[in-house]
Every structure is written in C-alpha cells, then in structure tokens.
Design an enzyme around this catalytic site. Structure first.
Site, PDB file in Angstrom:
ATOM      1  N   SER A  65       0.822  -1.218   0.000  1.00  0.00           N
ATOM      2  CA  SER A  65       0.000   0.000   0.000  1.00  0.00           C
ATOM      3  C   SER A  65       0.851   1.260   0.000  1.00  0.00           C
ATOM      4  CB  SER A  65      -0.931  -0.008   1.216  1.00  0.00           C
ATOM      5  OG  SER A  65      -0.198  -0.202   2.410  1.00  0.00           O
ATOM      6  N   ASN A  86      -1.974  -2.726  13.255  1.00  0.00           N
ATOM      7  CA  ASN A  86      -3.444  -2.599  13.223  1.00  0.00           C
ATOM      8  C   ASN A  86      -3.933  -1.358  13.976  1.00  0.00           C
ATOM      9  OD1 ASN A  86      -3.199  -4.958  11.870  1.00  0.00           O
ATOM     10  ND2 ASN A  86      -4.089  -6.267  13.459  1.00  0.00           N
ATOM     11  N   THR A  94     -40.754  25.240 -10.022  1.00  0.00           N
ATOM     12  CA  THR A  94     -41.010  23.887  -9.534  1.00  0.00           C
ATOM     13  C   THR A  94     -41.221  23.061 -10.798  1.00  0.00           C
ATOM     14  OG1 THR A  94     -43.399  24.229  -9.396  1.00  0.00           O
ATOM     15  CG2 THR A  94     -42.142  24.676  -7.396  1.00  0.00           C
ATOM     16  N   HIS A  95     -40.772  21.837 -10.783  1.00  0.00           N
ATOM     17  CA  HIS A  95     -40.828  20.982 -11.983  1.00  0.00           C
ATOM     18  C   HIS A  95     -40.099  21.637 -13.160  1.00  0.00           C
ATOM     19  CE1 HIS A  95     -44.071  18.850  -9.791  1.00  0.00           C
ATOM     20  NE2 HIS A  95     -44.461  20.075  -9.476  1.00  0.00           N
ATOM     21  N   SER A 149     -14.726  24.779 -27.719  1.00  0.00           N
ATOM     22  CA  SER A 149     -14.880  23.508 -28.409  1.00  0.00           C
ATOM     23  C   SER A 149     -13.787  23.408 -29.457  1.00  0.00           C
ATOM     24  CB  SER A 149     -16.254  23.443 -29.065  1.00  0.00           C
ATOM     25  OG  SER A 149     -16.227  22.516 -30.129  1.00  0.00           O
ATOM     26  N   ASN A 158     -18.057  26.477 -23.081  1.00  0.00           N
ATOM     27  CA  ASN A 158     -18.692  25.415 -22.294  1.00  0.00           C
ATOM     28  C   ASN A 158     -18.410  25.573 -20.803  1.00  0.00           C
ATOM     29  OD1 ASN A 158     -19.613  24.192 -24.683  1.00  0.00           O
ATOM     30  ND2 ASN A 158     -17.668  23.115 -24.931  1.00  0.00           N
ATOM     31  N   TYR A 201      -9.319  -6.925  12.993  1.00  0.00           N
ATOM     32  CA  TYR A 201      -8.721  -6.350  11.792  1.00  0.00           C
ATOM     33  C   TYR A 201      -8.657  -7.369  10.670  1.00  0.00           C
ATOM     34  CZ  TYR A 201      -5.432  -4.441   8.468  1.00  0.00           C
ATOM     35  OH  TYR A 201      -4.858  -4.002   7.297  1.00  0.00           O
ATOM     36  N   LYS A 250      -8.145   3.381   2.015  1.00  0.00           N
ATOM     37  CA  LYS A 250      -7.391   4.621   1.847  1.00  0.00           C
ATOM     38  C   LYS A 250      -7.651   5.341   0.536  1.00  0.00           C
ATOM     39  CE  LYS A 250      -4.289   2.804   5.089  1.00  0.00           C
ATOM     40  NZ  LYS A 250      -5.215   1.627   5.132  1.00  0.00           N
TER      41      LYS A 250
HETATM   42  N1  ARG Z   1      -1.144  -1.354   5.450  1.00  0.00           N
HETATM   43  C1  ARG Z   1      -2.058  -1.939   6.386  1.00  0.00           C
HETATM   44  C2  ARG Z   1      -3.417  -1.239   6.319  1.00  0.00           C
HETATM   45  O1  ARG Z   1      -3.515  -0.281   5.662  1.00  0.00           O
HETATM   46  C3  ARG Z   1      -1.503  -1.817   7.755  1.00  0.00           C
HETATM   47  C4  ARG Z   1      -2.042  -2.799   8.720  1.00  0.00           C
HETATM   48  C5  ARG Z   1      -1.577  -4.144   8.364  1.00  0.00           C
HETATM   49  N2  ARG Z   1      -1.689  -5.059   9.425  1.00  0.00           N
HETATM   50  C6  ARG Z   1      -1.501  -6.340   9.226  1.00  0.00           C
HETATM   51  N3  ARG Z   1      -1.534  -7.102  10.220  1.00  0.00           N
HETATM   52  N4  ARG Z   1      -1.300  -6.825   8.030  1.00  0.00           N
HETATM   53  O2  ARG Z   1      -4.389  -1.653   6.881  1.00  0.00           O
END
Ligand code: ARG
Length: 488
Positions: free
Chosen positions: A51, A138, A183-184, A305, A313, A345, A353
């Site tokens: 991530s 977590n 209205t409408h 355009s 526009n 979790y 995210k």
């Molecule tokens: N990158 C993870 C998240 O966004 C962090 C938590 C991960 N925890 C785990 N036990 N894999 O949730």
C-alpha cells in the site's frame, strides 16, 4: 488528482534497491517475519499487497503517532530514555527526508509504517526496533488514518466556510434581484436571486454541522488496542490521546482496530456536500446557457470547443456535477468494504485509503474552485432573469391570494385565475398586461388596485415572513447566515 502515486522503486531485491533505500540491513518486509515462511512472495503478490504507493500520504501522521507512542513508552518505563532520544532524532530526520523528497519508498517494505520503521532502524539501530513494543500495525494504521482525516476535515471545514461567505456576499448584493422560481423546472413564482443563493448556503451550513459532528467520532484514539486484544505492557493510553489531541480513547480494542465507520461517516457527509454542489452546478449550467442567459461565467471556468468556434462550455460546473458521482461511489465502496467483515482487523481495510483520499481531494478542490467561482466568476444578468419571470404567469398565485383576501374561497380563486391565465396565454400577454375590465370577466371581486399585486416587485415583497423571499427578509437572512459563520 489521483491518490495513487507509484513508489520510486528499483527492481525489487536488486543491489540498487538495497542501496537506494539507504538501508544497511536491507531485509524486505516479508523477510521480517520470514522465520515463519518457507518462500518469498512473488512479485505480483508483493505489488498486490503493498500500500506504500498510496498510504505514504500518512507519513506525517505516522511519525506523530510514533512519537506520542514512544514518549508514553518512556514515561511508563517500558522504553529507556536513551532509546527515546534516538527515536526522536531518527524520526525528525525521516520527516525531513520525506518533506524534501529524499526518502526512498520501497515496495519491499509494503506500507508507510514499515518503510519508516525500517529507515529508523537503519538510522538509530536497536532503538528503532524497540519502537514497535506494545503496538501493532493494526492500531497504528487506524490511528494514522484518524489523525490524517481530522486534519483533512479541518481544511475542508475552512473551505466550506469560504464558499458560504461568497454565497452570502452575492446573496446580499442580489437581495432584490428578481428571477423566476421554478417547480418541476416550470416557472412557478417570482423569487429573488439572493433568496435562491441562500438556499444553497443553508444546505452547506448543515453540511458543516455534519462534518463537525463526524469529526467528534473521528477524533478518538485506537492506539493501545495493539493487534486486537490490547497489550501485556503497562501502557498509558490517556497520555497518548492527550499528546495527539484526541478527545477520548476507544474503549474496546477489537472495535478500535477493525471498524472504519468514522471514514464511512465522513464519506457520507462529503457525498452530501458534493450532491448539494451538483445541484448548484446544474443550475449554473442551465443559467449560463444562452437559452436562459441568467448568468455569465468567467472564462477561466470554461473551455471552448475544438470544432465549434462559437462555443463556451461551462466545464467547471459540469465537472462538479460529474465528480459528485465519483464521491458517491467512494461512499458505496467504503460501505461495501466494511460489510460482513468479521472481527477484528482484516487486510480488507487497507482498501479504505484510496476512496478516502480521493474523497478528500475531490471535495477540497471542488470547494476551493466553487468559492472562487461564486466570489468573482459569476456575472448576473438581472434583465434576463426579470424577463423570464415575466414570461411564465409567475404572479398568478398573487392574483388568487388577492381574490381570497377579498372573500373568495381559495379553490374558487384558483379556478378564476386559471381561466384568466388561459385567456392571457391565447392573447400572448402576461396577466399584468390584461386591462381591469378583462380581469373582471373572471371574477367580480377584482378591484382597481389589482395591478399592484401583479407586479414582480409586489409579489416578492408580499412574502414578508421568516423564510420568505421579500428583499428585506433576504437581507435579514443573509445577515443571520453571516453571523452564524465560524470566525476566521
Ligand atoms: N497497510 C495496512 C493497512 O492499511 C496496515 C495494517 C496491516 N496489518 C496487518 N496485520 N497486516 O491496513
């Protein structure tokens, strides 16, 4: 603006990756727990599970959270003072490296938390490895997201107020500017443009209340829940909460690490703001079309355009309308993400995210651009508004009300005026253009003072009560709305 930024990362595991990471002992996140694993993850799994490409936006919040955690560990005697000093020094350097764009984010370290911890350990040695005592990713990630979102809500709240102020300013300037109310999407009764604008201000005021209310539940501390059950160390969660400015500690550790209802609530509040803005945007699209011609939009909010030279526009209002769909989508994505997740979790939550970040980015940009547009980008064509209000028999209700005041039951008055409208329509004129004698054909109650109620000014001025469109009421409503704005 996309929430996704690909990490700068040489081929995984290459010598370049290891030296670029500036890491003496460049084990990957996977190798960190490799005592348990017989083989490394494949490259596609590494990409799939990482991530860091998007959660690096949490870096500042992550460092703030780590500092508060480390200080608490030291003050409770779980961490030595020298280790705390090393952690503080290392995290300060990392914060600077990130701010300067010198930090090497590595896919091998999976997420923002492990990237920072790895770098910390490279900088300060064993103290870095002690930071994660009495903590899990977590509760760490839940804390980071809440901290980050709290800051985002505060910025959004400021932008919302700026837009409300611009609406109030414009409404005050047009407290007596007459336009047709619909209205409408059919001409209904005359209203003032100021009154119309203040309707949007009222929607945004409620949105502000919703965001402030949501912020209360965002601003609670998960840290200390550890992986799910709490920790065997004698931690002081209240101290961490206070250091980070949280209002309270989340009581149940399973709940603390697993629920994302605070993000869902925010997304719902954000979606409502966007829905409100989409309604205003739709009206700007209509009003700026030559058929209406009620307003002109400054060139910087429009494009031409590529084929039709005459076109201008209203791209910005159209995109506000379009982007509202995207934010609604994020709300649905977050709801679906949470649905049926067992305690506690689950990695599913890593997917919170991107929708959350994009919701914040889209809403923040939309508010800023709309505030600018309302403040300086709208030219009001009062003559066009007025002409349109004269076209749709907008004062028919005023004539019916007049007959009622002279003794007619409302339903009879309604019927008499309906016949007068039909007559005027056949002649191609407005009710106000009919002579007294002509009007009398539809009701003997019509007197020689009738034309006063058929004017647009008379119509709006008559709606003189709290919430009504009379110019005096609009001025009072604008003043009240301004007084209700948070200071700043
Ligand atoms: N990158 C993870 C998240 O966004 C962090 C938590 C991960 N925890 C785990 N036990 N894999 O949730």
């Amino acid at each position: 603006m996309s929430a996704r930024q690909p990490p700068v990362d040489p081929p995984a595991g290459s010598p370049a990756a290891r030296s670029a990471a500036g890491v003496a002992d460049a084990v990957t996140a996977h190798e960190r727990w490799s005592g348990r694993f017989a083989e490394p993850v494949s490259d596609i799994v590494k990409r799939y599970t990482a991530s860091v490409g998007f959660d690096r936006r949490l870096a500042d919040a992550d460092i703030d959270g780590s500092l508060a955690h480390a200080r608490m560990l030291a003050s409770t005697g779980i961490l030595a003072a020298a280790d705390l000093a090393a952690i503080e020094r290392g995290l300060a350097q990392i914060r600077q490296e990130i701010a300067d764009g010198r930090f090497t984010w590595s896919l091998d370290q999976e997420d923002v938390h492990l990237n920072i911890e790895k770098r910390l350990t490279a900088l300060v040695g064993d103290a870095g490895k002690r930071l994660h005592t009495a903590r899990s990713r977590n509760d760490q990630v839940a804390t980071d997201v809440r901290l980050w979102l709290r800051g985002a809500i505060d910025e959004i709240a400021r932008r919302l107020v700026a837009l409300r102020r611009a609406l109030i300013d414009l409404a005050e300037a047009h407290a007596a500017t007459i336009m047709p109310g619909f209205t409408h999407l059919q001409v209904a009764q005359p209203v003032t443009f100021g009154h119309h604008l203040l309707a949007y201000e009222a929607m945004l005021a409620r949105d502000g209340e919703r965001l402030a209310d949501c912020r209360k539940r965002v601003n609670r501390l998960p840290l200390g829940a550890a992986a799910l059950a709490g920790t065997s160390f004698p931690i002081d969660r209240a101290q961490v909460a206070q250091a980070l400015g949280f209002d309270a500690v989340i009581g149940n550790s399973l709940d603390a690490v697993s629920d994302r209802d605070f993000a869902i609530e925010f997304a719902a509040a954000a979606a409502l703001v966007m829905i409100h803005l989409s309604r205003f945007a739709e009206e700007l699209v209509l009003w700026s079309s030559p058929r209406f011609g009620f307003v002109g939009l400054a060139d910087r909010f429009c494009t031409g355009s590529s084929i039709m030279p005459q076109k201008k526009n209203p791209d910005v209002p159209e995109l506000v309308r379009g982007k509202s769909g995207r934010v609604v989508g994020h709300l649905v994505a977050l709801l679906a993400l949470m649905k049926a997740q067992p305690l506690a979790y689950n990695k599913d939550n890593q997917e919170d995210k991107e929708p959350l970040f994009d919701t914040v980015d889209t809403l923040s940009d939309t508010l800023a651009i709309m505030a600018d547009l309302v403040a300086t980008g709208i030219t009001v064509r009062a003559d066009r508004m007025r002409a349109a209000a004269r076209e749709g028999f907008a004062t028919a209700t005023d004539l019916a009300d007049y007959l009622v005041r002279r003794g007619a039951p409302f339903r009879d008055a309604h019927e008499a005026v309906a016949r007068a409208v039909r007559h005027a329509e056949t002649k191609g004129v407005d009710l106000a253009d009919l002579a007294l004698a002509e009007l009398r054909q539809f009701s003997p109650l019509v007197g020689d003072d009738v034309h006063a109620v058929l004017t647009l000014e008379g119509s709006v001025a008559a709606r003189d009560h709290e919430g009504g469109t009379a110019p005096a009421r609009v001025r009072a409503a604008a003043a009240a709305a301004r007084a209700a704005l948070p200071p700043g």
